[in-house]
Motif scaffolding. Structure first.
Motif, PDB file in Angstrom:
ATOM      1  N   ARG A   2       0.865  -1.374   0.043  1.00 31.90           N
ATOM      2  CA  ARG A   2      -0.095  -0.062   0.030  1.00 31.90           C
ATOM      3  C   ARG A   2       0.784   1.092   0.116  1.00 31.90           C
ATOM      4  NH1 ARG A   2      -5.293   1.735   1.271  1.00 31.90           N
ATOM      5  NH2 ARG A   2      -5.193   3.969   2.224  1.00 31.90           N
ATOM      6  N   ASN A   3       2.217   1.299   0.815  1.00 28.21           N
ATOM      7  CA  ASN A   3       2.804   2.226   0.812  1.00 28.21           C
ATOM      8  C   ASN A   3       3.412   2.713  -0.561  1.00 28.21           C
ATOM      9  OD1 ASN A   3       2.279   2.689   3.470  1.00 28.21           O
ATOM     10  ND2 ASN A   3       4.070   1.684   4.419  1.00 28.21           N
ATOM     11  N   ARG A   4       3.792   1.535  -1.076  1.00 23.47           N
ATOM     12  CA  ARG A   4       4.374   1.992  -2.608  1.00 23.47           C
ATOM     13  C   ARG A   4       3.494   2.510  -3.525  1.00 23.47           C
ATOM     14  NH1 ARG A   4       8.125   4.065  -5.051  1.00 23.47           N
ATOM     15  NH2 ARG A   4       8.533   3.247  -7.156  1.00 23.47           N
ATOM     16  N   TYR A   5       2.076   1.981  -3.418  1.00 25.78           N
ATOM     17  CA  TYR A   5       1.117   2.728  -4.178  1.00 25.78           C
ATOM     18  C   TYR A   5       0.865   4.044  -4.140  1.00 25.78           C
ATOM     19  CZ  TYR A   5      -0.788  -1.947  -6.002  1.00 25.78           C
ATOM     20  OH  TYR A   5      -0.913  -3.259  -6.503  1.00 25.78           O
ATOM     21  N   GLU A   6       0.947   4.376  -2.732  1.00 27.71           N
ATOM     22  CA  GLU A   6       0.758   5.677  -2.232  1.00 27.71           C
ATOM     23  C   GLU A   6       1.905   6.911  -2.715  1.00 27.71           C
ATOM     24  OE1 GLU A   6       0.827   8.225   1.723  1.00 27.71           O
ATOM     25  OE2 GLU A   6      -0.836   6.531   1.756  1.00 27.71           O
ATOM     26  N   THR A   7       2.962   6.054  -2.882  1.00 29.34           N
ATOM     27  CA  THR A   7       4.188   6.761  -3.212  1.00 29.34           C
ATOM     28  C   THR A   7       4.093   7.046  -4.854  1.00 29.34           C
ATOM     29  OG1 THR A   7       5.611   5.807  -1.693  1.00 29.34           O
ATOM     30  CG2 THR A   7       6.559   6.588  -3.571  1.00 29.34           C
ATOM     31  N   ILE A   8       3.682   6.115  -5.659  1.00 30.91           N
ATOM     32  CA  ILE A   8       3.599   6.145  -7.052  1.00 30.91           C
ATOM     33  C   ILE A   8       2.411   7.182  -7.177  1.00 30.91           C
ATOM     34  CG2 ILE A   8       2.775   5.054  -8.995  1.00 30.91           C
ATOM     35  CD1 ILE A   8       4.193   2.537  -7.862  1.00 30.91           C
ATOM     36  N   LEU A   9       1.139   7.200  -6.427  1.00 36.46           N
ATOM     37  CA  LEU A   9       0.152   8.183  -6.482  1.00 36.46           C
ATOM     38  C   LEU A   9       0.525   9.616  -6.434  1.00 36.46           C
ATOM     39  CD1 LEU A   9      -2.695   8.936  -7.447  1.00 36.46           C
ATOM     40  CD2 LEU A   9      -3.494   8.338  -4.941  1.00 36.46           C
ATOM     41  N   LYS A  10       1.326   9.764  -5.325  1.00 40.45           N
ATOM     42  CA  LYS A  10       1.794  11.109  -4.897  1.00 40.45           C
ATOM     43  C   LYS A  10       2.600  11.747  -6.055  1.00 40.45           C
ATOM     44  CE  LYS A  10       3.454  10.281  -0.548  1.00 40.45           C
ATOM     45  NZ  LYS A  10       4.264  10.776   0.808  1.00 40.45           N
ATOM     46  N   ASN A  50       2.248  15.369   0.947  1.00 40.04           N
ATOM     47  CA  ASN A  50       0.892  14.472   1.529  1.00 40.04           C
ATOM     48  C   ASN A  50       0.530  13.990   0.050  1.00 40.04           C
ATOM     49  OD1 ASN A  50       0.994  15.464   3.990  1.00 40.04           O
ATOM     50  ND2 ASN A  50      -0.344  17.208   3.556  1.00 40.04           N
ATOM     51  N   CYS A  51      -0.125  12.832   0.332  1.00 44.80           N
ATOM     52  CA  CYS A  51      -1.048  12.119  -0.751  1.00 44.80           C
ATOM     53  C   CYS A  51      -2.394  12.803  -0.915  1.00 44.80           C
ATOM     54  CB  CYS A  51      -1.207  10.845  -0.552  1.00 44.80           C
ATOM     55  SG  CYS A  51      -1.902   9.797  -2.040  1.00 44.80           S
ATOM     56  N   CYS A  52      -3.120  12.858  -1.968  1.00 49.72           N
ATOM     57  CA  CYS A  52      -4.390  13.394  -2.345  1.00 49.72           C
ATOM     58  C   CYS A  52      -5.435  12.628  -1.730  1.00 49.72           C
ATOM     59  CB  CYS A  52      -4.487  13.602  -3.776  1.00 49.72           C
ATOM     60  SG  CYS A  52      -4.550  12.634  -4.988  1.00 49.72           S
ATOM     61  N   SER A  53      -6.566  13.185  -1.226  1.00 49.42           N
ATOM     62  CA  SER A  53      -7.801  12.422  -0.890  1.00 49.42           C
ATOM     63  C   SER A  53      -8.360  11.881  -2.117  1.00 49.42           C
ATOM     64  CB  SER A  53      -8.590  13.201  -0.074  1.00 49.42           C
ATOM     65  OG  SER A  53      -9.410  14.293  -0.871  1.00 49.42           O
ATOM     66  N   VAL A  74      -0.142   5.981 -13.929  1.00 48.21           N
ATOM     67  CA  VAL A  74      -0.163   5.412 -12.618  1.00 48.21           C
ATOM     68  C   VAL A  74      -0.280   4.083 -12.814  1.00 48.21           C
ATOM     69  CG1 VAL A  74      -1.347   5.083 -10.328  1.00 48.21           C
ATOM     70  CG2 VAL A  74      -1.058   7.437 -11.115  1.00 48.21           C
ATOM     71  N   ALA A  75      -1.062   3.422 -13.441  1.00 45.76           N
ATOM     72  CA  ALA A  75      -1.229   2.042 -13.816  1.00 45.76           C
ATOM     73  C   ALA A  75       0.060   1.596 -14.330  1.00 45.76           C
ATOM     74  CB  ALA A  75      -2.261   1.765 -14.786  1.00 45.76           C
ATOM     75  N   ARG A  76       0.714   2.273 -15.381  1.00 43.47           N
ATOM     76  CA  ARG A  76       1.784   1.801 -16.135  1.00 43.47           C
ATOM     77  C   ARG A  76       3.051   1.381 -15.008  1.00 43.47           C
ATOM     78  NH1 ARG A  76       1.722   4.702 -20.019  1.00 43.47           N
ATOM     79  NH2 ARG A  76       2.460   6.588 -19.275  1.00 43.47           N
ATOM     80  N   GLU A  77       3.162   2.467 -14.080  1.00 41.85           N
ATOM     81  CA  GLU A  77       4.343   2.358 -13.117  1.00 41.85           C
ATOM     82  C   GLU A  77       3.836   1.254 -11.817  1.00 41.85           C
ATOM     83  OE1 GLU A  77       7.002   5.104 -10.146  1.00 41.85           O
ATOM     84  OE2 GLU A  77       5.898   6.214 -11.945  1.00 41.85           O
ATOM     85  N   LEU A  78       2.754   1.041 -11.750  1.00 37.78           N
ATOM     86  CA  LEU A  78       2.405   0.086 -10.926  1.00 37.78           C
ATOM     87  C   LEU A  78       2.736  -1.198 -11.690  1.00 37.78           C
ATOM     88  CD1 LEU A  78      -0.823   1.148  -9.374  1.00 37.78           C
ATOM     89  CD2 LEU A  78       1.225   1.104  -8.218  1.00 37.78           C
TER      90      LEU A  78
END
Length: 86
Positions: A2-10, A50-53, A74-78
């Motif tokens: 989950r932390n990695r997803y949050e990092t990528i999204l941020k 911060n990560c966006c809501s 985002v999907a490509r990086e994930l």
């Protein structure tokens, strides 16, 4: 994970809002107003602190009108991250 997803999204969100703001010739304060948040919260998003809501993400995607590019990035990086873990 989950932390990695949050990092990528941020990272992607930060890049997208800065690019959008600069292309639209908006100040950080104007972007904060359009997204319904304080200037301090907006600056934290741009700085990647911060990560966006989910609400902020949806508001931004609606505002920029090009959600496909953002979501695909985002999907490509994930996918690359998952492939590297296999």
């Amino acid at each position: 994970m989950r932390n990695r997803y949050e990092t990528i999204l941020k990272k992607h969100f930060r890049t997208a809002i800065i690019q959008y703001r600069q292309d639209a010739h908006l100040t950080q304060e104007q972007m904060a107003q359009r997204l319904g948040m304080s200037l301090r919260c907006y600056c934290n998003l741009e700085a990647g602190r911060n990560c966006c809501s989910s609400v902020t993400l949806v508001m931004f995607l609606h505002m920029c009108g090009d959600s496909g590019t953002f979501v695909n990035g985002v999907a490509r990086e994930l996918e690359e991250e998952m492939a590297g873990m296999a």
